[in-house]
Design a protein around this motif. Structure first.
Motif, PDB file in Angstrom:
ATOM      1  N   GLN A 182      89.177 122.812  21.413  1.00 65.93           N
ATOM      2  CA  GLN A 182      90.437 121.774  21.688  1.00 65.93           C
ATOM      3  C   GLN A 182      91.659 122.268  22.460  1.00 65.93           C
ATOM      4  OE1 GLN A 182      90.985 119.983  17.865  1.00 65.93           O
ATOM      5  NE2 GLN A 182      89.112 118.953  17.947  1.00 65.93           N
ATOM      6  N   ALA A 183      92.085 123.625  21.782  1.00 63.08           N
ATOM      7  CA  ALA A 183      93.046 124.323  22.367  1.00 63.08           C
ATOM      8  C   ALA A 183      92.886 124.674  23.688  1.00 63.08           C
ATOM      9  CB  ALA A 183      93.642 125.492  21.361  1.00 63.08           C
ATOM     10  N   ILE A 184      91.666 125.301  23.880  1.00 64.40           N
ATOM     11  CA  ILE A 184      91.288 125.823  25.299  1.00 64.40           C
ATOM     12  C   ILE A 184      91.304 124.829  26.535  1.00 64.40           C
ATOM     13  CG2 ILE A 184      89.512 126.732  26.701  1.00 64.40           C
ATOM     14  CD1 ILE A 184      88.541 128.484  24.508  1.00 64.40           C
ATOM     15  N   GLU A 185      90.576 123.320  25.891  1.00 59.57           N
ATOM     16  CA  GLU A 185      90.823 122.092  26.655  1.00 59.57           C
ATOM     17  C   GLU A 185      92.298 121.779  27.018  1.00 59.57           C
ATOM     18  OE1 GLU A 185      88.555 120.507  28.426  1.00 59.57           O
ATOM     19  OE2 GLU A 185      87.167 122.085  27.990  1.00 59.57           O
ATOM     20  N   GLU A 186      93.132 121.915  26.283  1.00 55.48           N
ATOM     21  CA  GLU A 186      94.366 121.546  26.268  1.00 55.48           C
ATOM     22  C   GLU A 186      95.265 122.417  27.379  1.00 55.48           C
ATOM     23  OE1 GLU A 186      98.480 120.481  23.731  1.00 55.48           O
ATOM     24  OE2 GLU A 186      96.635 121.209  22.816  1.00 55.48           O
ATOM     25  N   SER A 187      94.796 123.621  27.079  1.00 56.06           N
ATOM     26  CA  SER A 187      95.236 124.895  28.102  1.00 56.06           C
ATOM     27  C   SER A 187      94.956 124.764  29.609  1.00 56.06           C
ATOM     28  CB  SER A 187      95.134 126.274  27.562  1.00 56.06           C
ATOM     29  OG  SER A 187      95.261 127.216  28.354  1.00 56.06           O
ATOM     30  N   LYS A 188      93.723 124.165  29.592  1.00 56.87           N
ATOM     31  CA  LYS A 188      93.238 123.855  30.962  1.00 56.87           C
ATOM     32  C   LYS A 188      93.660 122.661  31.602  1.00 56.87           C
ATOM     33  CE  LYS A 188      88.600 122.873  33.137  1.00 56.87           C
ATOM     34  NZ  LYS A 188      87.041 122.880  32.839  1.00 56.87           N
ATOM     35  N   ARG A 189      93.769 121.526  30.598  1.00 57.50           N
ATOM     36  CA  ARG A 189      94.422 120.387  30.930  1.00 57.50           C
ATOM     37  C   ARG A 189      95.940 120.409  31.838  1.00 57.50           C
ATOM     38  NH1 ARG A 189      93.507 117.962  26.979  1.00 57.50           N
ATOM     39  NH2 ARG A 189      95.752 117.565  26.153  1.00 57.50           N
TER      40      ARG A 189
END
Length: 364
Positions: free
Chosen positions: A206-213
């Motif tokens: 979830q944190a990686i997806e947020e970083s990507k977004r």
């Protein structure tokens, strides 16, 4: 006159018979007895006492019977002695002793192979602690047991080099017991980690997806792997070795437990130029609301003392590189690595700390 000649002839015949009897008098089988004694000695050297006990006892019994028979024959009148039975017992003793030596030799080789297999198994378990389990926070008793086990392992290798099977047998049982205890303890700790892995993976993903977004930076700390990874816009760009709290296993419960907390945090302050005693530091927002809620519940459940405090001042900081887990709960890096992490983040950068993302020793 004829009677006198007859008497003389009879006497001459008797004397001749005695002389011939003396000349051809049965001699004790000294060489056969010596050969039997030597065979028994060889069997003993082959450790027949341990590996061919019954055969050695039989050989010894025949030898003793031969010696007893020899003594008995020596007590008889010279012309009436007979050493046939003595020789038969001596021959039987030599034959059985030779069989005992062969049996013992084969049994000793079999035992040695068994010891080698057992020792190899123990050494494999100890190697696991140098690879798969070396990061686990073992208690003082387990640490002492591991050190003593490695010492005994070396002693057993020395005994093996000297073909001292007796020493192997005496110490190997205890070493196996100790290493089993260590292995069971380590596997239990790994199992505890493994139960949390799905949840930790969800948190990190979830944190990686947020970083990507958002196109922002992210720090992910994997406690078991002892590494901190920098993500930029959802992509891992660098990883660095870290050192943790001395009692890092599990989540932080209270102040002073020397445990590095687990969860989703953020950088609330960047410290440098004398603002921290650890070269440079990133202060995290521990305890956050989730930590406070869990701390209150743990107190209510009696898991921590009523007068315990939750703690604070959890940082990612420099002055690491000691090769051991030594902090009070912080995350330490070598100064050169701290420089890179310090430059890669800003205040409010997310930091996710998890126990592990893969089962220790099994990879992804």
């Amino acid at each position: 006159m004829k009677l006198k000649r007859l008497f003389l002839a009879i006497m001459a015949l008797i004397i001749l018979t005695v002389v011939l009897r003396v000349i051809f008098l049965p001699k004790p089988p000294v060489q056969v007895l010596e050969a039997a004694r030597e065979k028994i000695s060889q069997a003993e050297k082959q450790k027949a006492g341990a590996y061919a006990t019954r055969q050695l006892q039989q050989a010894t019994a025949h030898y003793d019977s031969a010696m007893t028979g020899w003594t008995q024959q020596n007590r008889r009148f010279l012309l009436l002695r007979n050493f046939k039975t003595v020789e038969q017992h001596a021959q039987k003793a030599a034959q059985i002793a030779e069989q005992a030596a062969n049996t013992a030799s084969q049994a000793a080789k079999k035992a040695l192979n068994a010891y080698l297999h057992r020792l190899a198994s123990v050494e494999n378990q100890l190697r696991q602690f140098d690879t798969q389990f070396k990061h686990l926070p073992l208690g003082k008793e387990e640490v002492k047991l591991l050190a003593s086990s490695k010492l005994v392992q070396q002693e057993l290798n020395n005994a093996l080099a000297q073909d001292n099977l007796e020493a192997l047998e005496k110490r190997l049982d205890k070493l196996e017991k100790d290493t089993r205890q260590l292995s069971e303890r380590a596997k239990k700790l790994v199992a505890e980690l493994e139960q949390e892995i799905p949840q930790w993976n969800r948190l990190v993903n979830q944190a990686i997806e947020e970083s990507k977004r958002k196109g922002t930076a992210l720090l992910v700390v994997e406690k078991y792997e002892r590494k901190c990874t920098i993500y930029k816009a959802g992509k891992a760009v660098a990883s660095y070795k870290v050192e943790l709290g001395a009692n890092w296993m599990g989540d932080k419960l209270k102040a002073g437990d020397k445990t590095t907390p687990e969860g989703h945090y953020k950088v609330v302050r960047k410290k440098k130029n004398g603002q921290t005693r650890y070269y440079k530091a990133l202060l995290l927002d521990y305890p956050n609301e989730e930590d406070k809620k869990r701390f209150k519940q743990n107190k209510a459940n009696g898991l921590i003392p009523a007068n315990a405090s939750i703690g604070n001042l959890i940082e990612i900081h420099g002055d690491g590189g000691k090769g051991i887990d030594w902090t009070d709960g912080c995350i330490a890096l070598e100064n050169k690595d701290m420089d890179k992490i310090f430059d890669a983040v800003v205040e409010n950068t997310p930091v996710v700390i998890v126990g592990a993302l893969t089962v220790p020793g099994k990879g992804k």
